[in-house]
Design a protein around this motif. Structure first.
Motif, PDB file in Angstrom:
ATOM      1  N   ARG A   1     -34.322  47.533   9.283  1.00 19.51           N
ATOM      2  CA  ARG A   1     -35.729  47.165   9.165  1.00 19.51           C
ATOM      3  C   ARG A   1     -36.098  45.990  10.063  1.00 19.51           C
ATOM      4  O   ARG A   1     -37.188  45.953  10.627  1.00 19.51           O
ATOM      5  N   PHE A   2     -35.185  45.032  10.195  1.00 21.65           N
ATOM      6  CA  PHE A   2     -35.527  43.807  10.903  1.00 21.65           C
ATOM      7  C   PHE A   2     -34.937  43.714  12.308  1.00 21.65           C
ATOM      8  O   PHE A   2     -35.174  42.742  13.014  1.00 21.65           O
ATOM      9  N   SER A   3     -34.149  44.701  12.722  1.00 26.46           N
ATOM     10  CA  SER A   3     -33.676  44.730  14.108  1.00 26.46           C
ATOM     11  C   SER A   3     -34.792  45.257  15.004  1.00 26.46           C
ATOM     12  O   SER A   3     -35.639  46.032  14.561  1.00 26.46           O
ATOM     13  N   SER A   4     -34.768  44.844  16.253  1.00 29.17           N
ATOM     14  CA  SER A   4     -35.772  45.324  17.203  1.00 29.17           C
ATOM     15  C   SER A   4     -35.212  46.529  17.954  1.00 29.17           C
ATOM     16  O   SER A   4     -34.787  47.492  17.333  1.00 29.17           O
ATOM     17  N   GLU A   5     -35.202  46.486  19.275  1.00 28.05           N
ATOM     18  CA  GLU A   5     -34.683  47.622  20.033  1.00 28.05           C
ATOM     19  C   GLU A   5     -33.179  47.773  19.857  1.00 28.05           C
ATOM     20  O   GLU A   5     -32.637  48.871  19.941  1.00 28.05           O
ATOM     21  N   ARG A   6     -32.501  46.656  19.644  1.00 27.37           N
ATOM     22  CA  ARG A   6     -31.054  46.682  19.431  1.00 27.37           C
ATOM     23  C   ARG A   6     -30.735  46.218  18.016  1.00 27.37           C
ATOM     24  O   ARG A   6     -31.441  45.400  17.441  1.00 27.37           O
ATOM     25  N   ILE A   7     -29.638  46.732  17.502  1.00 23.64           N
ATOM     26  CA  ILE A   7     -29.147  46.293  16.193  1.00 23.64           C
ATOM     27  C   ILE A   7     -28.704  44.833  16.300  1.00 23.64           C
ATOM     28  O   ILE A   7     -27.990  44.452  17.227  1.00 23.64           O
TER      29      ILE A   7
ATOM     30  N   LEU B   1     -27.957  39.720  11.239  1.00 25.41           N
ATOM     31  CA  LEU B   1     -28.625  39.990   9.966  1.00 25.41           C
ATOM     32  C   LEU B   1     -27.631  40.311   8.855  1.00 25.41           C
ATOM     33  O   LEU B   1     -28.007  40.374   7.686  1.00 25.41           O
ATOM     34  N   SER B   2     -26.370  40.517   9.232  1.00 27.11           N
ATOM     35  CA  SER B   2     -25.320  40.792   8.244  1.00 27.11           C
ATOM     36  C   SER B   2     -24.410  39.582   8.048  1.00 27.11           C
ATOM     37  O   SER B   2     -23.236  39.728   7.691  1.00 27.11           O
ATOM     38  N   THR B   3     -24.931  38.395   8.270  1.00 20.53           N
ATOM     39  CA  THR B   3     -24.139  37.177   8.156  1.00 20.53           C
ATOM     40  C   THR B   3     -23.502  37.034   6.781  1.00 20.53           C
ATOM     41  O   THR B   3     -24.009  37.554   5.779  1.00 20.53           O
ATOM     42  N   TYR B   4     -22.372  36.328   6.734  1.00 19.71           N
ATOM     43  CA  TYR B   4     -21.725  36.037   5.452  1.00 19.71           C
ATOM     44  C   TYR B   4     -22.659  35.272   4.516  1.00 19.71           C
ATOM     45  O   TYR B   4     -22.529  35.369   3.301  1.00 19.71           O
ATOM     46  N   LEU B   5     -23.574  34.495   5.094  1.00 23.69           N
ATOM     47  CA  LEU B   5     -24.407  33.581   4.310  1.00 23.69           C
ATOM     48  C   LEU B   5     -25.710  34.254   3.908  1.00 23.69           C
ATOM     49  O   LEU B   5     -26.808  33.772   4.187  1.00 23.69           O
ATOM     50  N   LYS B   6     -25.597  35.397   3.229  1.00 20.42           N
ATOM     51  CA  LYS B   6     -26.761  36.180   2.837  1.00 20.42           C
ATOM     52  C   LYS B   6     -26.468  36.812   1.481  1.00 20.42           C
ATOM     53  O   LYS B   6     -25.334  37.265   1.247  1.00 20.42           O
TER      54      LYS B   6
END
Length: 421
Positions: A280-286, A290-295
């Motif tokens: 949802r929050f990636s643009s043209e590239r993944i 957004l998959s950081t440990y701190l989430k």
């Protein structure tokens, strides 16, 4: 004969306050799982940002990446488990830190220099320039050439503060005072759940609020918040989770075995949630950041997957077989493999980066992963055989023979007691 043995054990020197207990075999298997996860995620990161990658490959690699998130936190969990399991009572802090320094920090220094020579000298051709020599000190504080070595600096903070953690956990245990193990378990489960909620709240603040705090703070505080992933507090829950396992090992084993169905459901839910966020929050590239440990969603994936893998390790331990033996070998050399795998990946990527791989990035990642994992473990096992191998790959998980001083003392005591008889 029994009195003779007791006298020998009483007079043998004890260099550390350490409880000699049975080896927890599943620890070695979990180390293997964690190493393979870290190696795979770095192989994915090597390919997913290449300009010729197709959207389908990019999405598939992101989905695969989310299966590797447990890697680094599992090493933290295992560190907590091993420390709390082996050490209790009064700790000889100087001896404890000296051992950790030799086993962990010296290999870190060695590989920092190796990566520095490789990047500045072999690939950069700037080894003799003054700027290259000043960069070695920066690598010791904030590694970028050996980008994975930040973990050593972070985990060493737990070693430095372990007496404090040991006292804190000991105080909690003494206050619980259960009448039975069945009475203790719900109390420990409640405390663990409360700590998990607190850590989840910290992850929420870290992901959704702290970037804004860093932007508005400026100066020292901005730098401190921006580098929060380097500090032990962000991984404290996993370390304390290790203490829960250490002090109630049999009950923890039973829990992970009984709860595998529920942890599987929790993992699937968190996996879908995190994958949706990334798409949802990636643009043209993944964007893998957004998959950081701190989430919070990543935290949910890590905990559920860690419990699942612990249960899987117990099943493998019962069934034995070829896979079990392979994982044991990988686990024994996992620390050396962890230190070396980025170096092997550097060599492999030197071949693959000039190649045009459009439509083949997924198989390229899998082939690279096999080469990197096998190469790193093979290199670590070879280095371990060298006289100075300990300084490069640390001690393996094989049981070490008795120290020469202790062995000589035991033999002298045997001879003396035989003469007295």
């Amino acid at each position: 004969m029994g009195n003779l043995q007791a006298e020998i054990e009483r007079q043998a020197p004890q260099p550390e306050v350490r409880q000699k207990k049975e080896r927890i075999e599943e620890v070695t298997l979990l180390r293997a799982f964690a190493f393979l996860a870290v190696a795979l995620q770095h192989c994915i990161a090597e390919y997913i940002y290449r300009p010729d990658i197709l959207p389908a490959d990019s999405i598939m690699l992101a989905m695969l990446f989310h299966f590797t998130r447990f890697g680094t936190p599992t090493f933290v969990f295992l560190s907590g488990l091993i420390l709390f399991y082996n050490y209790s009572g009064k700790l000889h802090y100087r001896s404890f830190i000296r051992k950790r320094f030799g086993d962990i920090f010296i290999p870190f220094l060695s590989w920092t220099i190796i990566y520095w020579i490789a990047v500045e000298g072999v690939f950069g051709g700037k080894l003799m320039q003054p700027s290259a020599w000043t960069s070695i000190f920066q690598q010791l504080i904030k590694p970028t050439y050996g980008y994975h070595l930040w973990f050593i600096l972070m985990i060493f903070q737990f070693y430095l503060l372990f007496p404090l953690f040991s006292r804190m956990v000991g105080t909690f245990r003494s206050r619980l005072r259960p009448n039975s193990e069945d009475e203790l378990f719900p109390r420990v489960a409640g405390i663990s759940l409360a700590l998990g909620l607190l850590h989840g709240a910290l992850m929420w603040l870290s992901y959704y609020k702290m970037p804004d705090w860093a932007a508005s703070a400026g100066g020292f505080w901005a730098e401190l918040i921006a580098n929060r992933s380097y500090y032990f507090v962000m991984y404290l829950f996993y370390f304390l989770m290790g203490s829960v396992c250490a002090f109630g090992l049999n009950r923890f084993r039973k829990f992970v075995g009984d709860a595998m169905g529920w942890t599987m459901i929790a993992f699937i839910g968190a996996y879908i949630w995190l994958g949706y966020d990334v798409l949802r929050f990636s643009s043209e590239r993944i964007n893998l950041n957004l998959s950081t440990y701190l989430k919070p969603s990543t935290f949910a994936i890590i905990v559920s997957q860690l419990l699942l893998l612990y249960g899987a390790a117990l099943l493998l331990q019962k069934r034995k077989g070829a896979l079990y033996r392979i994982l044991l070998f990988i686990g024994r050399h996992s620390f050396g493999g962890f230190l070396a795998h980025a170096f092997v990946l550097m060599l492999v990527s030197g071949v693959t980066r000039p190649l045009h791989l459009t439509g083949y990035h997924l198989p390229a990642v899998l082939i690279t992963f096999i080469l990197v994992a096998a190469g790193a473990i093979g290199l670590a096992s070879l280095l371990d055989k060298l006289p100075f191998g300990r300084w490069l790959v640390g001690p393996t998980s094989r049981r070490k023979p008795m120290a020469p001083e202790a062995s000589r003392s035991v033999m002298q005591n045997k001879r003396r007691l035989n003469l007295e008889k």
